[in-house]
Design a protein around this motif. Structure first.
Motif, PDB file in Angstrom:
ATOM      1  N   ILE A 286     120.004  78.372  41.849  1.00  0.00           N
ATOM      2  CA  ILE A 286     120.918  79.453  41.475  1.00  0.00           C
ATOM      3  C   ILE A 286     121.683  79.905  42.711  1.00  0.00           C
ATOM      4  CG2 ILE A 286     119.225  81.298  41.848  1.00  0.00           C
ATOM      5  CD1 ILE A 286     120.493  82.703  39.344  1.00  0.00           C
ATOM      6  N   GLY A 287     122.953  80.248  42.496  1.00  0.00           N
ATOM      7  CA  GLY A 287     123.787  80.750  43.573  1.00  0.00           C
ATOM      8  C   GLY A 287     125.184  81.008  43.055  1.00  0.00           C
ATOM      9  N   GLY A 288     125.773  82.122  43.446  1.00  0.00           N
ATOM     10  CA  GLY A 288     127.112  82.442  42.968  1.00  0.00           C
ATOM     11  C   GLY A 288     127.138  82.502  41.456  1.00  0.00           C
ATOM     12  N   ASP A 289     128.037  81.702  40.846  1.00  0.00           N
ATOM     13  CA  ASP A 289     128.166  81.665  39.393  1.00  0.00           C
ATOM     14  C   ASP A 289     127.403  80.510  38.761  1.00  0.00           C
ATOM     15  OD1 ASP A 289     129.924  83.823  39.599  1.00  0.00           O
ATOM     16  OD2 ASP A 289     131.695  82.528  39.724  1.00  0.00           O
ATOM     17  N   ARG A 290     126.652  79.753  39.549  1.00  0.00           N
ATOM     18  CA  ARG A 290     126.072  78.495  39.072  1.00  0.00           C
ATOM     19  C   ARG A 290     124.547  78.574  38.951  1.00  0.00           C
ATOM     20  NH1 ARG A 290     127.671  73.177  42.346  1.00  0.00           N
ATOM     21  NH2 ARG A 290     126.042  73.905  43.768  1.00  0.00           N
ATOM     22  N   LEU A 291     124.044  78.052  37.824  1.00  0.00           N
ATOM     23  CA  LEU A 291     122.617  77.885  37.571  1.00  0.00           C
ATOM     24  C   LEU A 291     122.378  76.409  37.324  1.00  0.00           C
ATOM     25  CD1 LEU A 291     119.864  79.384  36.914  1.00  0.00           C
ATOM     26  CD2 LEU A 291     120.575  79.267  34.507  1.00  0.00           C
TER      27      LEU A 291
END
Length: 312
Positions: free
Chosen positions: A259-264
């Protein structure tokens, strides 16, 4: 499948108790805050007692339940003390988040024994001792629980100058898979998370530096970082922890989740990608003859890909 309403309601950790190591600041504090906001009581741990105390105080002042228990993770004594504090203060333990970590980056030929041992002790042994202490308590009290182990892209792919850190994080991913099998009958889920965020550990990456500095001035991170690179703030990574600690994730175990920013993302487990066969077995020469046209035709890449920064 649960409805969206059911899924939202499931993210309620009221009555649960969590320990988060290395949670005085950064990602650890973000995880602890997210757990507290979901209703859990939290034991804050940090090497520095003042830092741990201030973090716990900030949660209490916001209306949450939290206490500080400082100590350097790695030894069984500190791990047992963290779990004992959760039980004595709040009556039980339901969640252990093994976040504490340090860096001692050097290339192989310059890395000292102390550089190696310090990182392995904090990351790998610290994860082991804390998870073991939590597992013992969770099995005794019954009702299951959640171990959330903190990994890294370096542990999935390796990273230049990080022999110690990459080895520890790769070991953590392997422990998550192993413990998910060992603890399944007790209802204890075990997952490794792979966060990517602007922290003290990533802000030194030259490609990210100007954007991290802009973020500190209040400017938003651009979409190519948040979505394209999955790079954001510590708070962007925090939602995954209460989710994995909740009833909504009772069937999720043995996974490495990014997970990070807008991304999973979901990371794959290592597996064979190609095979070749020789009647009667192989010799060094037959391996050499077959390598480039069989199993070695598409070798696996290594390292964390460099950020794709758009041209101005």
């Amino acid at each position: 499948m649960p409805s969206s309403t059911d899924a939202t309601a499931a993210i309620d950790l009221t009555g649960k108790v969590a320990v988060v190591t290395g949670s005085g600041r950064g990602l650890g504090l973000a995880y602890a805050t997210a757990l507290a906001r979901a209703g859990a009581a939290v034991v804050i741990n940090d090497l520095d007692g003042d830092t741990a105390g201030q973090a716990a105080k900030s949660l209490v002042e916001a209306g949450h339940r939290a206490v500080a228990e400082p100590g350097a993770v790695g030894t069984a004594e500190v791990a047992d003390r963290l779990v004992a504090r959760a039980v004595s203060e709040f009556g039980r333990i339901d969640v252990m988040v093994t976040n504490a970590g340090i860096l001692r980056d050097r290339v192989l030929w310059k890395m000292t024994d102390d550089d190696f041992d310090a990182v392995i002790t904090t990351h790998l042994r610290g994860t082991f001792t804390c998870a073991r202490a939590a597992a013992v308590a969770m099995r005794e009290q019954g009702g299951g629980g959640s171990l959330v182990l903190v990994g890294s892209p370096a542990g999935q792919r390796g990273n230049f100058g990080q022999t110690n850190y990459a080895a520890a994080k790769a070991g953590i991913a392997a422990m998550a898979r192993t413990w998910s099998m060992e603890l399944g009958r007790a209802g204890i889920t075990v997952n490794a998370i792979v966060p990517v965020a602007a922290t003290a550990m990533t802000e030194t990456i030259p490609a990210f530096a100007p954007y991290v500095e802009a973020m500190r001035r209040g400017e938003p991170l651009p979409a190519f970082l948040r979505a394209g690179e999955g790079f954001g703030t510590a708070e962007d990574c925090a939602a995954l922890v209460p989710f994995l600690a909740s009833d909504a994730a009772r069937d999720i175990t043995g996974q490495c989740i990014g997970i990070g920013g807008d991304r999973l993302t979901l990371w794959s487990h290592p597996q064979e990608t190609a095979a070749a066969y020789a009647d009667g077995g192989w010799s060094p020469q037959t391996i050499a003859d077959a390598w480039h046209t069989s199993v070695g035709a598409a070798p696996q890449s290594v390292g964390i890909p460099a950020p794709r920064i758009p041209e101005a």
